[in-house]
Motif scaffolding. Structure first.
Motif, mmCIF file in Angstrom:
data_model
loop_
_atom_site.group_PDB
_atom_site.id
_atom_site.type_symbol
_atom_site.label_atom_id
_atom_site.label_comp_id
_atom_site.label_asym_id
_atom_site.label_seq_id
_atom_site.Cartn_x
_atom_site.Cartn_y
_atom_site.Cartn_z
ATOM 1 N N ASN A 60 0.826 -1.206 0.000
ATOM 2 C CA ASN A 60 0.000 0.000 0.000
ATOM 3 C C ASN A 60 0.861 1.258 0.000
ATOM 4 O OD1 ASN A 60 -2.372 1.514 0.107
ATOM 5 N ND2 ASN A 60 -2.360 1.569 2.340
ATOM 6 N N LEU A 61 1.895 1.281 0.822
ATOM 7 C CA LEU A 61 2.767 2.454 0.885
ATOM 8 C C LEU A 61 3.552 2.631 -0.414
ATOM 9 C CD1 LEU A 61 4.138 2.112 4.541
ATOM 10 C CD2 LEU A 61 2.383 3.682 3.703
ATOM 11 N N ILE A 62 4.020 1.535 -1.000
ATOM 12 C CA ILE A 62 4.740 1.637 -2.276
ATOM 13 C C ILE A 62 3.807 2.138 -3.375
ATOM 14 C CG2 ILE A 62 5.879 0.281 -4.081
ATOM 15 C CD1 ILE A 62 7.082 -1.440 -1.895
ATOM 16 N N ALA A 63 2.552 1.718 -3.340
ATOM 17 C CA ALA A 63 1.576 2.214 -4.314
ATOM 18 C C ALA A 63 1.391 3.721 -4.179
ATOM 19 C CB ALA A 63 0.237 1.493 -4.138
ATOM 20 N N ASN A 64 1.397 4.230 -2.943
ATOM 21 C CA ASN A 64 1.283 5.681 -2.740
ATOM 22 C C ASN A 64 2.501 6.418 -3.291
ATOM 23 O OD1 ASN A 64 -1.149 5.285 -1.443
ATOM 24 N ND2 ASN A 64 -0.244 5.265 0.613
ATOM 25 N N GLY A 462 12.390 11.135 -8.713
ATOM 26 C CA GLY A 462 13.084 10.426 -9.770
ATOM 27 C C GLY A 462 13.205 8.947 -9.462
ATOM 28 N N PHE A 463 13.879 8.215 -10.344
ATOM 29 C CA PHE A 463 14.018 6.775 -10.129
ATOM 30 C C PHE A 463 14.828 6.483 -8.872
ATOM 31 C CE2 PHE A 463 16.384 2.790 -10.763
ATOM 32 C CZ PHE A 463 15.321 1.916 -10.884
ATOM 33 N N THR A 464 15.864 7.294 -8.619
ATOM 34 C CA THR A 464 16.678 7.085 -7.420
ATOM 35 C C THR A 464 15.850 7.315 -6.163
ATOM 36 O OG1 THR A 464 18.646 7.809 -8.621
ATOM 37 C CG2 THR A 464 18.769 7.808 -6.214
ATOM 38 N N GLU A 465 15.048 8.400 -6.157
ATOM 39 C CA GLU A 465 14.196 8.676 -4.992
ATOM 40 C C GLU A 465 13.130 7.595 -4.820
ATOM 41 O OE1 GLU A 465 16.188 12.299 -6.226
ATOM 42 O OE2 GLU A 465 14.967 10.844 -7.299
ATOM 43 N N SER A 468 14.861 4.502 -3.408
ATOM 44 C CA SER A 468 15.211 4.666 -1.993
ATOM 45 C C SER A 468 13.977 4.653 -1.101
ATOM 46 C CB SER A 468 15.995 5.968 -1.795
ATOM 47 O OG SER A 468 15.211 7.084 -2.167
ATOM 48 N N ASN A 469 12.874 5.260 -1.576
ATOM 49 C CA ASN A 469 11.647 5.257 -0.786
ATOM 50 C C ASN A 469 11.080 3.850 -0.638
ATOM 51 O OD1 ASN A 469 11.723 8.008 -0.369
ATOM 52 N ND2 ASN A 469 10.390 8.491 -2.101
ATOM 53 N N THR A 470 10.993 3.129 -1.754
ATOM 54 C CA THR A 470 10.456 1.770 -1.692
ATOM 55 C C THR A 470 11.381 0.851 -0.893
ATOM 56 O OG1 THR A 470 11.499 1.295 -3.820
ATOM 57 C CG2 THR A 470 9.206 1.977 -3.865
ATOM 58 N N SER A 481 16.203 -6.377 1.448
ATOM 59 C CA SER A 481 17.374 -5.696 0.903
ATOM 60 C C SER A 481 17.745 -6.368 -0.416
ATOM 61 C CB SER A 481 18.553 -5.755 1.880
ATOM 62 O OG SER A 481 18.997 -7.094 2.026
ATOM 63 N N PHE A 482 18.812 -5.894 -1.021
ATOM 64 C CA PHE A 482 19.263 -6.491 -2.276
ATOM 65 C C PHE A 482 19.694 -7.941 -2.063
ATOM 66 C CE2 PHE A 482 22.685 -7.478 -5.280
ATOM 67 C CZ PHE A 482 22.028 -7.270 -6.487
ATOM 68 N N ILE A 483 20.270 -8.231 -0.882
ATOM 69 C CA ILE A 483 20.679 -9.600 -0.577
ATOM 70 C C ILE A 483 19.458 -10.514 -0.504
ATOM 71 C CG2 ILE A 483 21.865 -11.056 1.113
ATOM 72 C CD1 ILE A 483 23.671 -9.193 -0.486
ATOM 73 N N SER A 484 18.316 -9.969 -0.076
ATOM 74 C CA SER A 484 17.089 -10.761 -0.044
ATOM 75 C C SER A 484 16.695 -11.208 -1.442
ATOM 76 C CB SER A 484 15.950 -9.954 0.594
ATOM 77 O OG SER A 484 16.295 -9.552 1.906
ATOM 78 N N VAL A 485 16.897 -10.341 -2.410
ATOM 79 C CA VAL A 485 16.619 -10.706 -3.813
ATOM 80 C C VAL A 485 17.560 -11.825 -4.247
ATOM 81 C CG1 VAL A 485 16.555 -9.863 -6.190
ATOM 82 C CG2 VAL A 485 15.805 -8.381 -4.335
ATOM 83 N N ALA A 486 18.830 -11.698 -3.869
ATOM 84 C CA ALA A 486 19.792 -12.748 -4.207
ATOM 85 C C ALA A 486 19.415 -14.077 -3.561
ATOM 86 C CB ALA A 486 21.194 -12.326 -3.780
#
Length: 534
Positions: A60-64, A462-465, A468-470, A481-486
């Motif tokens: 929900n927060l990422i959708a906002n 922007g894409f960076t913001e 970072s927000n998500t 985190s990125f390690i979670s994706v790995a």
């Protein structure tokens, strides 16, 4: 069949073990409790519900955040870097006498002549044409054009401008001002781009007497790229010399009130428009009024719009502005919203009347300038345009320029005194005070400040913001985190491939080779049965 069922059982057992190992070793918060055999099913359910709730809140927060990224791509702030007035052109200034034509030049025309009909229309420009006038023979057969008539009968700039000084230096007004055709008739313009840089098409229709002094070199300029890096000594359009009245532009104007034939307002005087150097402005609806018998000071402030390089990466509909070169106009060499709307107005009136009014750009090579017979059509079309009833689809495409420059002014006036003038005495010494107070206007244009801060358009999210927000939201609620994706990639793809799929393939290949050898060499069958048994 038995081998297939055995393979499915192995895969099922391995998948369960792989998922359990992932739950134990993942960095995602809460999942390790689901693989803990020392806690009850209710405790596992609690952590599962907590994890699912975290996923829902995170989504929900990422959708906002994404909605903000899409709906508000650009934010407008104040530029942190001040811009000097010495690096931007002084405003382009258009001065118009409210008198349309000089009475002495039209005194011999009768009211029922072709010229007399044109004068009636000229003095009532924008109003509804009398039906009786439209039915007159000299209206129906009148092929006179307003632009030609005005050039021959209006007050020229050489008579309107008595004195011009810029930067405390008195100069020849003919070197600074040039005649220009506007919706207010024949006017005088200063510091606009040379027609070779301003227009693409026929320049004689708008600016007819553009002659420059031999020591002044015209250059190209636009709000985005600014002046060229290498400038000649005397260039045009020129920048200001500094702040204050003494460093500005001072004009002494003569209205020749006794030579008035008809005014565009209810009284005599001048109309003044300040605009960008890349534009030929309209006067009738937006100009300031300069009274006679007064000394007026116009204190100028710059309104600037800029955009960062990252804004260019957005779509034009998202950023709601256009960079230089993104939209090519038919007549004007440089894009601005006002130039674009001017061309839209021409297109609309041309569709309605098959001609172009005398004060608007001649967009099409085969188009003709509207004559007296077409005045009624052009008046109706212009009224619809002003009300917004016509050409709306074209105007919607006229987005503001990402880099723009405009001006606003505060005006103060005081009556001209009967003695002790501060203006050059050589201009006024031979004039009576009665004539001066009745005909003359003195005006000063000058900057208030030496620098200005423009409005800066920047990317809001922007894409960076967005990343970072998500990432912050997912890290807060899930420990993602990125390690979670790995980890997900490893346990979902890489580990099954290396520990299950490849060994099974290797075993099947060995089996196929054994079967092929068994089929080709029957005397080896007892040996292969022995291998399979063991």
């Amino acid at each position: 069949m038995a081998n297939t069922q055995e393979t499915k059982k192995i895969v099922k057992t391995y998948c369960r073990g792989n998922v359990k190992k992932f739950l134990k070793e993942t960095t995602l918060h809460g999942l390790k409790y689901l693989a803990d055999d020392s806690i009850t099913i209710w405790e596992k359910s609690f952590f599962l519900c907590a994890f699912l709730a975290a996923i829902i809140v995170t989504a929900n927060l990422i959708a906002n955040v994404y909605a903000k990224w899409i709906s508000t791509p650009v934010i407008i702030g104040i530029s942190p870097h001040p811009t000097s007035i010495l690096s931007t052109p002084f405003p382009a200034i258009t001065v118009c006498n409210m008198n349309q034509v000089m009475a002495s030049r039209v005194a011999n025309y009768t009211t029922d002549s072709s010229e007399g009909v044109l004068l009636k229309l000229l003095c009532n420009m924008g109003s509804i044409i009398d039906e009786e006038l439209m039915e007159s023979p000299n209206f129906k057969s009148n092929n006179l054009t307003f632009s030609t008539f005005l050039h021959e009968h209006a007050q020229p700039c050489s008579r309107m401008l008595l004195s011009c000084s810029i930067g405390s230096s008195v100069q020849n007004c003919s070197d600074l001002f040039h005649e220009i055709m506007t919706d207010e008739g024949l006017c005088c313009v200063f510091n606009v781009l040379h027609p070779d840089f301003l227009f693409k098409g026929n320049t004689n229709k708008i600016i007819s007497d553009y002659e420059r002094a031999d020591n002044v070199i015209p250059i190209d300029w636009n709000p985005e790229s600014g002046y060229p890096k290498i400038l000649p000594k005397n260039y045009y359009p020129r920048a200001a010399s500094g702040t204050g009245v003494s460093m500005g532009l001072t004009l002494i104007l003569d209205a020749e009130i006794d030579n008035y034939y008809c005014s565009t307002t209810n009284g005599p005087g001048f109309k003044i428009g300040m605009h960008n150097a890349i534009e030929a402005t309209t006067i009738r609806e937006t100009a300031l009024i300069l009274p006679l018998g007064f000394e007026t000071r116009l204190r100028i402030d710059v309104i600037s719009t800029e955009a960062t390089a990252t804004v260019r990466n957005l779509r034009s509909n998202d950023r709601q502005c256009l960079f230089n070169g993104e939209e090519n106009l038919l007549y004007f060499a440089h894009y601005s919203r006002r130039n674009c709307e001017s061309e839209c107005q021409v297109k609309y009136i041309y569709e309605q009347c098959k001609c172009v009014p005398f004060n608007l750009p001649l967009l099409f090579e085969n188009a003709t300038i509207c004559n007296v017979q077409q005045t009624n059509c052009t008046s109706l079309a212009e009224n619809k345009w002003m009300k917004g009833d016509g050409g709306s689809s074209c105007r919607k495409c006229c987005l503001p320029a990402c880099f723009d420059l405009s001006y606003k002014a505060d005006a103060t006036s005081t009556p001209l005194r009967a003695y002790n003038y501060l203006t050059p005495p050589s201009i006024l010494k031979n004039m009576s005070m009665e004539y001066i107070n009745k005909n003359v206007a003195v005006v000063h244009f000058f900057y208030r400040e030496s620098v200005f801060h423009g409005d800066l358009k920047n990317v809001y999210v922007g894409f960076t913001e967005f990343l970072s927000n998500t990432g912050g939201i997912m890290g807060l609620f899930m420990g993602f985190s990125f390690i979670s994706v790995a980890e997900v990639i490893y346990f979902a793809f890489m580990r099954p491939i290396f520990e299950l799929i490849l060994p099974l393939r290797r075993k099947r290949m060995i089996q196929r080779r054994a079967n092929s050898m068994l089929g080709l060499r029957p005397h080896f069958q007892p040996y292969h049965r022995f291998l399979r048994a063991n």
